[in-house]
Design an enzyme around this catalytic site. Structure first.
Site, PDB file in Angstrom:
ATOM      1  N   CYS A 125      50.558  21.024 -32.363  1.00  0.00           N
ATOM      2  CA  CYS A 125      50.753  22.151 -31.601  1.00  0.00           C
ATOM      3  C   CYS A 125      52.081  22.721 -32.148  1.00  0.00           C
ATOM      4  O   CYS A 125      53.154  22.077 -32.139  1.00  0.00           O
ATOM      5  CB  CYS A 125      50.849  21.833 -30.208  1.00  0.00           C
ATOM      6  N   GLY A 147      52.451  22.567 -25.398  1.00  0.00           N
ATOM      7  CA  GLY A 147      53.246  22.778 -26.549  1.00  0.00           C
ATOM      8  C   GLY A 147      53.830  21.148 -27.089  1.00  0.00           C
ATOM      9  O   GLY A 147      54.602  21.179 -28.228  1.00  0.00           O
ATOM     10  N   GLY A 149      52.148  18.486 -28.183  1.00  0.00           N
ATOM     11  CA  GLY A 149      51.159  17.891 -29.009  1.00  0.00           C
ATOM     12  C   GLY A 149      51.756  17.772 -30.612  1.00  0.00           C
ATOM     13  O   GLY A 149      52.637  18.739 -30.968  1.00  0.00           O
TER      14      GLY A 149
END
Length: 347
Positions: free
Chosen positions: A186, A181, A183
């Site tokens: 993301c 998570g 990114g």
């Protein structure tokens, strides 16, 4: 249900405390590292930064450009075996030693990767990549890959906790990819409520992996060169970058024009854009866990690579680390409430 009371930290929550140094210049810092991997037995040397296996980052063009800096590229899994063969026939051995073949965990993925490795035996890295590395199926696939490719260095992820890191290494992974998570494109954390602050994940997983003779990749969460230094300081052996390397000439993203200005599309690999492009759309039983953004064109990636490596060398001089390998031993993190003076950030 249970609650862990320990505070978990991301890169924005800390700074690295400076220490006395005998280094006279940033040029005195050695960024190359050498690793001998637990299962494959292979030895690799280079700068342990990796371009992410996203189709708007991990391209053949990116691999050629970054190899000149000794940087790795995890080439995305959507190239065909024929495209791989054409690439390897036109690339030097020095480029190919910095290339990873990416794969999913379906039977079709396995067969295609088998074909790519058979046609191109000089490729030594296989990156087995799924969003959720906690499934039993994934662990079994890693074991299957180790049995099929005993002499290849296998990367497996993504996970964020020590016990799963250990399980993947014991199942045949040489390197574990860490991050759920963090990114830039993301949205897993907001869609699912699941995740783990990246710095704490790196510290926990590095401790687990190193105890078994494995390595880890910090994947995601870096927004600037200082974050790369923090990831290495936290114990990461490699750092994977997506957003920081997106939007360049070598990135392979679609170029769009708005009001006379050109932008490149960059999207997460679980986004609606990615799933529409590669599998015909978002399946009815799932939600997209990524977003699409438009980035101003950033020119050739070499300028960004130099900036990242320069920042990393400078971080090492601030703590007296003459080699990147020494950075984690010389790192003391301090918790902070501010990172930078933002008075002119809007200009």
């Amino acid at each position: 249900m249970r609650i862990e009371e320990d505070l978990k930290l991301g890169f924005k929550d800390v700074l690295i405390r400076p220490k006395r140094s005998t280094l006279k210049s940033r040029s005195d810092v050695e960024l190359e590292r050498e690793f001998t991997f637990k299962h494959s037995g292979l030895t690799w040397s280079g700068v342990p930064i990796i371009a992410a296996n996203m189709d708007t980052v991990g391209t053949f063009s990116m691999a050629k450009a970054l190899a000149t800096f000794g940087i790795l590229t995890a080439v995305h899994k959507h190239y065909t075996a024929e495209e791989w063969l054409a690439f390897t026939q036109g690339a030097s051995a020095d480029v190919l030693k910095h290339v990873m073949v990416s794969t999913g965990t379906s039977d079709a993925d396995f067969e295609k990767t088998q074909q790519i490795l058979s046609q191109n035996p000089q490729l030594n890295f296989v990156c087995i990549d799924v969003a959720n590395g906690y499934s039993e199926h994934f662990v079994q696939f890693v074991a299957k890959a180790r049995e099929a490719w005993p002499q290849k260095t296998i990367i497996a992820g993504n996970v964020v906790t020590g016990e799963m890191c250990e399980e993947l290494i014991l199942s045949g992974a040489d390197i574990v990819k860490v991050g759920i998570g963090p990114g830039s494109v993301c949205t897993t954390r907001v869609k699912t409520g699941v995740g783990y602050p990246q710095l704490s994940a790196v510290i926990e997983c590095a401790d687990a992996a190193h105890g078994l003779g494995g390595q880890i990749i910090s994947d995601g969460g870096c927004t600037m060169p200082g974050d790369v230094a923090k990831a290495f300081g936290g114990g990461a052996d490699f750092v994977m970058l997506g957003g920081m390397l997106a939007g360049h000439e070598e990135s392979g993203g679609t170029i769009v024009e708005e009001n006379g200005e050109k932008f490149m599309l960059f999207y997460g690999m679980s986004s609606e854009s990615a799933m529409t492009r590669h599998v015909g759309g978002v399946a009815k039983y799932r939600a997209a866990e990524g977003k699409t953004v438009k980035l101003p064109l950033r020119g050739p990636v070499e300028n960004t690579a130099r900036d990242i490596l320069g920042g990393l060398r400078s971080a090492c001089t601030y703590v007296g680390a003459s080699r990147l390998k020494e950075l984690t031993k010389r790192t003391t993190f301090i918790r902070v409430q501010e990172q930078e003076n933002r008075v002119f950030n809007s200009l």
